[in-house]
Design a protein around this motif. Structure first.
Motif, PDB file in Angstrom:
ATOM      1  N   MET A 291       0.846  -1.199   0.000  1.00  0.00           N
ATOM      2  CA  MET A 291       0.000   0.000   0.000  1.00  0.00           C
ATOM      3  C   MET A 291       0.881   1.248   0.000  1.00  0.00           C
ATOM      4  SD  MET A 291      -2.920  -1.255   2.653  1.00  0.00           S
ATOM      5  CE  MET A 291      -4.038   0.094   2.325  1.00  0.00           C
ATOM      6  N   ALA A 292       2.025   1.155   0.694  1.00  0.00           N
ATOM      7  CA  ALA A 292       2.983   2.270   0.728  1.00  0.00           C
ATOM      8  C   ALA A 292       4.316   1.713   1.193  1.00  0.00           C
ATOM      9  CB  ALA A 292       2.516   3.365   1.674  1.00  0.00           C
ATOM     10  N   ILE A 293       5.388   2.299   0.673  1.00  0.00           N
ATOM     11  CA  ILE A 293       6.729   1.960   1.154  1.00  0.00           C
ATOM     12  C   ILE A 293       7.490   3.279   1.303  1.00  0.00           C
ATOM     13  CG2 ILE A 293       7.618   1.449  -1.161  1.00  0.00           C
ATOM     14  CD1 ILE A 293       9.334  -0.783   0.346  1.00  0.00           C
ATOM     15  N   ASP A 294       8.013   3.493   2.500  1.00  0.00           N
ATOM     16  CA  ASP A 294       8.684   4.748   2.849  1.00  0.00           C
ATOM     17  C   ASP A 294      10.088   4.403   3.339  1.00  0.00           C
ATOM     18  OD1 ASP A 294       9.556   7.162   3.836  1.00  0.00           O
ATOM     19  OD2 ASP A 294       7.787   7.529   5.082  1.00  0.00           O
ATOM     20  N   LEU A 295      11.056   4.493   2.428  1.00  0.00           N
ATOM     21  CA  LEU A 295      12.433   4.120   2.770  1.00  0.00           C
ATOM     22  C   LEU A 295      13.125   5.175   3.622  1.00  0.00           C
ATOM     23  CD1 LEU A 295      13.475   2.587  -0.665  1.00  0.00           C
ATOM     24  CD2 LEU A 295      12.670   1.404   1.387  1.00  0.00           C
ATOM     25  N   ILE A 296      12.613   6.378   3.629  1.00  0.00           N
ATOM     26  CA  ILE A 296      13.200   7.431   4.466  1.00  0.00           C
ATOM     27  C   ILE A 296      12.841   7.189   5.937  1.00  0.00           C
ATOM     28  CG2 ILE A 296      13.172   9.910   4.976  1.00  0.00           C
ATOM     29  CD1 ILE A 296      12.783  10.317   1.913  1.00  0.00           C
ATOM     30  N   ASN A 297      11.581   6.829   6.169  1.00  0.00           N
ATOM     31  CA  ASN A 297      11.121   6.573   7.541  1.00  0.00           C
ATOM     32  C   ASN A 297      11.136   5.089   7.905  1.00  0.00           C
ATOM     33  OD1 ASN A 297      10.559   9.308   8.339  1.00  0.00           O
ATOM     34  ND2 ASN A 297       8.883   9.246   6.860  1.00  0.00           N
ATOM     35  N   ASP A 298      11.698   4.263   7.031  1.00  0.00           N
ATOM     36  CA  ASP A 298      11.944   2.845   7.301  1.00  0.00           C
ATOM     37  C   ASP A 298      10.672   2.071   7.651  1.00  0.00           C
ATOM     38  OD1 ASP A 298      14.701   3.637   7.150  1.00  0.00           O
ATOM     39  OD2 ASP A 298      14.512   4.302   9.218  1.00  0.00           O
ATOM     40  N   ARG A 299       9.661   2.200   6.793  1.00  0.00           N
ATOM     41  CA  ARG A 299       8.426   1.472   7.046  1.00  0.00           C
ATOM     42  C   ARG A 299       7.736   1.129   5.735  1.00  0.00           C
ATOM     43  NH1 ARG A 299       3.437   4.401   7.747  1.00  0.00           N
ATOM     44  NH2 ARG A 299       3.634   6.394   6.712  1.00  0.00           N
TER      45      ARG A 299
ATOM     46  N   LYS B   1       8.003  -2.369  10.145  1.00  0.00           N
ATOM     47  CA  LYS B   1       9.238  -1.599  10.317  1.00  0.00           C
ATOM     48  C   LYS B   1      10.319  -2.270   9.495  1.00  0.00           C
ATOM     49  CE  LYS B   1      12.267   0.470  13.694  1.00  0.00           C
ATOM     50  NZ  LYS B   1      12.633   1.481  12.740  1.00  0.00           N
ATOM     51  N   LEU B   2      11.039  -1.490   8.709  1.00  0.00           N
ATOM     52  CA  LEU B   2      12.161  -1.988   7.917  1.00  0.00           C
ATOM     53  C   LEU B   2      13.433  -1.769   8.719  1.00  0.00           C
ATOM     54  CD1 LEU B   2      11.113  -0.436   4.481  1.00  0.00           C
ATOM     55  CD2 LEU B   2      10.569  -2.708   5.385  1.00  0.00           C
ATOM     56  N   MET B   3      14.247  -2.787   8.841  1.00  0.00           N
ATOM     57  CA  MET B   3      15.438  -2.734   9.687  1.00  0.00           C
ATOM     58  C   MET B   3      16.681  -2.393   8.868  1.00  0.00           C
ATOM     59  SD  MET B   3      14.073  -3.232  12.543  1.00  0.00           S
ATOM     60  CE  MET B   3      15.510  -3.366  13.558  1.00  0.00           C
ATOM     61  N   PHE B   4      17.578  -1.634   9.496  1.00  0.00           N
ATOM     62  CA  PHE B   4      18.829  -1.240   8.855  1.00  0.00           C
ATOM     63  C   PHE B   4      19.870  -0.922   9.919  1.00  0.00           C
ATOM     64  CE2 PHE B   4      16.867   2.696   9.968  1.00  0.00           C
ATOM     65  CZ  PHE B   4      17.912   3.545  10.250  1.00  0.00           C
ATOM     66  N   HIS B   5      21.097  -0.752   9.472  1.00  0.00           N
ATOM     67  CA  HIS B   5      22.168  -0.225  10.315  1.00  0.00           C
ATOM     68  C   HIS B   5      23.072   0.629   9.417  1.00  0.00           C
ATOM     69  CE1 HIS B   5      24.135  -3.831   8.603  1.00  0.00           C
ATOM     70  NE2 HIS B   5      25.254  -3.142   8.744  1.00  0.00           N
ATOM     71  N   TYR B   6      23.971   1.358  10.026  1.00  0.00           N
ATOM     72  CA  TYR B   6      24.923   2.160   9.264  1.00  0.00           C
ATOM     73  C   TYR B   6      26.280   1.466   9.258  1.00  0.00           C
ATOM     74  CZ  TYR B   6      21.551   5.970   9.222  1.00  0.00           C
ATOM     75  OH  TYR B   6      20.422   6.722   9.017  1.00  0.00           O
ATOM     76  N   ASP B   7      26.925   1.459   8.092  1.00  0.00           N
ATOM     77  CA  ASP B   7      28.256   0.862   8.009  1.00  0.00           C
ATOM     78  C   ASP B   7      29.315   1.871   8.454  1.00  0.00           C
ATOM     79  OD1 ASP B   7      28.604   2.600   5.847  1.00  0.00           O
ATOM     80  OD2 ASP B   7      28.646   1.019   4.333  1.00  0.00           O
ATOM     81  N   GLU B   8      30.581   1.509   8.303  1.00  0.00           N
ATOM     82  CA  GLU B   8      31.677   2.370   8.770  1.00  0.00           C
ATOM     83  C   GLU B   8      31.766   3.684   7.997  1.00  0.00           C
ATOM     84  OE1 GLU B   8      33.043  -0.547   5.751  1.00  0.00           O
ATOM     85  OE2 GLU B   8      32.192  -0.845   7.727  1.00  0.00           O
ATOM     86  N   ASN B   9      31.149   3.739   6.806  1.00  0.00           N
ATOM     87  CA  ASN B   9      31.118   4.977   6.015  1.00  0.00           C
ATOM     88  C   ASN B   9      29.822   5.761   6.250  1.00  0.00           C
ATOM     89  OD1 ASN B   9      33.608   4.358   4.808  1.00  0.00           O
ATOM     90  ND2 ASN B   9      32.574   3.044   3.331  1.00  0.00           N
TER      91      ASN B   9
END
Length: 113
Positions: free
Chosen positions: A40-48, A57-65
């Protein structure tokens, strides 16, 4: 008589512990979500993502960069990794996730069409 009492007590403990562990397994199993529906909607900025009126909720992490790396897996219908921006509104997907304190976390989203 003492032998029968001890045997009955041991049996009761084993039986009750078996029932308790079955209850825990059932609770853990009910925490998993599997759903085939349209995005119905995908919001990659707000991770949902909203799929079949459920918010994931879409899960992520930040790498060394300090770049965003997705922990939620995005796959095509053959199991190949795709980028999350390839999934669009109205695409039919299979989402697998888990419930965590009232939030549904998307573990993987598979593009079906």
């Amino acid at each position: 008589m003492l032998k029968k009492t001890i045997s009955l007590a041991v049996f009761t403990l084993l039986f009750l512990s078996g029932i308790c562990s079955m209850g825990i397994a059932a609770d853990n199993e009910s925490d998993f979500v599997k759903l085939k529906a349209k995005i119905m909607a995908i919001d990659l900025i707000n991770d949902r993502a909203i799929i079949a009126e459920k918010e994931f909720k879409l899960m992520f992490h930040y790498d060394e960069n300090f770049e965003k790396v997705w922990d939620t897996r995005f796959l095509d219908n053959e199991g190949n990794q795709i980028t999350p921006d390839q999934i669009k509104k109205r695409d039919r997907v299979l989402v697998r996730g888990k419930k965590d304190n009232g939030t549904i976390i998307a573990l993987e989203i598979i593009l079906l069409e």
